[in-house]
Each structure stands twice: as C-alpha cells, then as structure tokens.
Design a protein around this motif. Structure first.
Motif, PDB file in Angstrom:
ATOM      1  N   ARG A  28       0.852  -1.202   0.000  1.00 30.17           N
ATOM      2  CA  ARG A  28       0.000   0.000   0.000  1.00 30.17           C
ATOM      3  C   ARG A  28       0.884   1.248   0.000  1.00 30.17           C
ATOM      4  O   ARG A  28       1.827   1.353   0.787  1.00 30.17           O
ATOM      5  N   PRO A  29       0.605   2.210  -0.864  1.00 34.40           N
ATOM      6  CA  PRO A  29       1.466   3.394  -0.980  1.00 34.40           C
ATOM      7  C   PRO A  29       1.709   4.147   0.334  1.00 34.40           C
ATOM      8  O   PRO A  29       2.795   4.667   0.548  1.00 34.40           O
ATOM      9  N   GLY A  30       0.748   4.190   1.242  1.00 27.52           N
ATOM     10  CA  GLY A  30       0.948   4.915   2.499  1.00 27.52           C
ATOM     11  C   GLY A  30       1.737   4.162   3.549  1.00 27.52           C
ATOM     12  O   GLY A  30       2.071   4.703   4.598  1.00 27.52           O
ATOM     13  N   ASN A  31       2.052   2.884   3.281  1.00 29.82           N
ATOM     14  CA  ASN A  31       2.788   2.110   4.270  1.00 29.82           C
ATOM     15  C   ASN A  31       4.234   2.582   4.303  1.00 29.82           C
ATOM     16  O   ASN A  31       4.858   2.786   3.274  1.00 29.82           O
ATOM     17  N   ARG A  32       4.769   2.718   5.500  1.00 27.85           N
ATOM     18  CA  ARG A  32       6.094   3.313   5.669  1.00 27.85           C
ATOM     19  C   ARG A  32       7.214   2.300   5.858  1.00 27.85           C
ATOM     20  O   ARG A  32       8.347   2.688   6.122  1.00 27.85           O
ATOM     21  N   ARG A  72      -8.179  -4.087   6.803  1.00 27.55           N
ATOM     22  CA  ARG A  72      -7.576  -3.580   8.047  1.00 27.55           C
ATOM     23  C   ARG A  72      -7.288  -4.750   8.976  1.00 27.55           C
ATOM     24  O   ARG A  72      -8.049  -5.723   9.011  1.00 27.55           O
ATOM     25  N   SER A 142       2.204   1.007   9.364  1.00 28.69           N
ATOM     26  CA  SER A 142       0.989   1.470   8.700  1.00 28.69           C
ATOM     27  C   SER A 142       0.819   2.968   8.903  1.00 28.69           C
ATOM     28  O   SER A 142       1.133   3.505   9.968  1.00 28.69           O
ATOM     29  N   GLY A 143       0.291   3.634   7.900  1.00 26.17           N
ATOM     30  CA  GLY A 143      -0.016   5.047   8.018  1.00 26.17           C
ATOM     31  C   GLY A 143      -1.048   5.323   9.099  1.00 26.17           C
ATOM     32  O   GLY A 143      -1.159   6.446   9.592  1.00 26.17           O
ATOM     33  N   LEU A 144      -1.798   4.298   9.521  1.00 25.45           N
ATOM     34  CA  LEU A 144      -2.783   4.452  10.591  1.00 25.45           C
ATOM     35  C   LEU A 144      -2.116   4.605  11.954  1.00 25.45           C
ATOM     36  O   LEU A 144      -2.740   5.057  12.907  1.00 25.45           O
ATOM     37  N   ALA A 146      -0.214   6.718  13.511  1.00 24.11           N
ATOM     38  CA  ALA A 146       0.275   8.091  13.344  1.00 24.11           C
ATOM     39  C   ALA A 146       1.143   8.589  14.487  1.00 24.11           C
ATOM     40  O   ALA A 146       1.900   9.538  14.306  1.00 24.11           O
ATOM     41  N   THR A 149       6.416   8.435  13.911  1.00 24.49           N
ATOM     42  CA  THR A 149       6.830   9.020  12.637  1.00 24.49           C
ATOM     43  C   THR A 149       7.792   8.058  11.953  1.00 24.49           C
ATOM     44  O   THR A 149       8.324   7.139  12.587  1.00 24.49           O
ATOM     45  N   ALA A 150       8.042   8.283  10.686  1.00 21.84           N
ATOM     46  CA  ALA A 150       9.031   7.459   9.987  1.00 21.84           C
ATOM     47  C   ALA A 150      10.378   7.548  10.695  1.00 21.84           C
ATOM     48  O   ALA A 150      11.086   6.540  10.821  1.00 21.84           O
TER      49      ALA A 150
END
Length: 175
Positions: A28-32, A72, A142-144, A146, A149-150
């Motif tokens: 998924r693009p938002g996954n860090r 999810r 996951s971007g969830l 929050a 941070t990276a």
C-alpha cells in the motif's frame, strides 16, 4: 548471520488488499516500511515493494503472522492471531533467523499471548534444531499508526539492526 541464513525475519500482521493483489509485502502506498528500512540503515536505498526479494541479500526475510488478506488488521479474530502465531513459531524453527521482528505490538501480544509486551527486544525466544531466535517487537509502519513518525520508527528499526550485528547499509561499502 544466523544458522538458517537470515539475520532478521520481518513479520507483518497480515496482507492488506494491495499486497494480496500484487503479491508484494507492504504494498500500500501509504505504508512506511520501505522508507523506514532505508532510514534505519537496513537497506542501502529505499526499495519498492516489487523489490522485496532483494531483502535476502541483506540477510532479511519477510512474512506475516496471519495469511488471510483484509482491508484492516482489526478485521482479524484473536483466534486467527493465535493460530498464526503457532504457524509462525514453526516457520521460525525451520528458518532459524537470528531475530524475529514482529511489526505491531498488539499483533505480537495477541499472537504470542503476551499482554505486557512492549516495543523492543522480548525475553521470549524460539528454540529450534538450528539454534535460538530472539524476538523484537517493532512499531507498525501502517499510516494508521500516526503517533510513530518514519524517523522515530527508523530509530527503533536501527536498534534492531545494531542488535543483529548488521551494518548501516546507508554508508557501508564492501571492501
């Protein structure tokens, strides 16, 4: 490197729908995960999910606690986590990585029945015919998630890298 050839076996919770569609972990693009692997020094550059096989050249493997794809992780039952944990232990006994790194403290707590686990190295180990695997719980990329941070995730991933005796691949050049 561990007896089985892997220094670290990274373990996600379960495949997301994008991962299921592409066959690539953390797609998924938002996954860090992929940027964090690089920021932590585990990879020399930011890999794309389609390059996941390159992880093997760095002593890293990748798997999941639960095989069933969902949109999810909260769609998984506690029993699915526990069964996934049992299957994961058998996989670790066969592969004998130096470290099992589970991304997601809630997933680890449920899969391994350890309600007090926190981010970082765990006391529990997994013994197999090729040796003992230590366990590290990492924050979920996951971007969830929050509140991590990276950069703060990368610090924790770098602590694991150092414990595993792996070089900082952002600067490491073979002799």
């Amino acid at each position: 490197m561990a007896a089985g050839g892997l220094s670290v076996l990274l373990c996600g919770i379960n495949p997301g729908l994008m991962t299921a569609a592409t066959g690539h972990h953390f797609a998924r693009p938002g996954n860090r995960l992929w940027p964090v692997l690089h920021l932590s020094g585990l990879t020399p550059r930011r890999l794309a999910p389609a390059e996941q096989e390159e992880l093997l050249s760095y002593g890293l493997g990748i798997t999941n606690v639960v095989a069933r794809p969902t949109a999810r992780a909260d769609e998984l039952s506690a029993e699915e986590y526990r069964e996934g944990g049992r299957i994961l232990i058998e996989k670790v006994r066969r592969l004998a990585p130096g470290w099992l790194a589970v991304v997601g403290v809630t997933a680890y707590r449920t899969a391994f029945g350890d309600k007090r686990a926190a981010i970082g190295p765990q006391e529990r180990t997994i013994d197999g015919p090729l040796g003992t695997t230590r366990i590290w719980v990492l924050p979920n990329p996951s971007g969830l998630n929050a509140h991590w941070t990276a950069e703060t995730m990368a610090e924790e991933f770098a602590r694991l890298r150092e414990a595993a005796g792996l070089p900082d691949r952002r600067t490491h050049r073979p002799a």
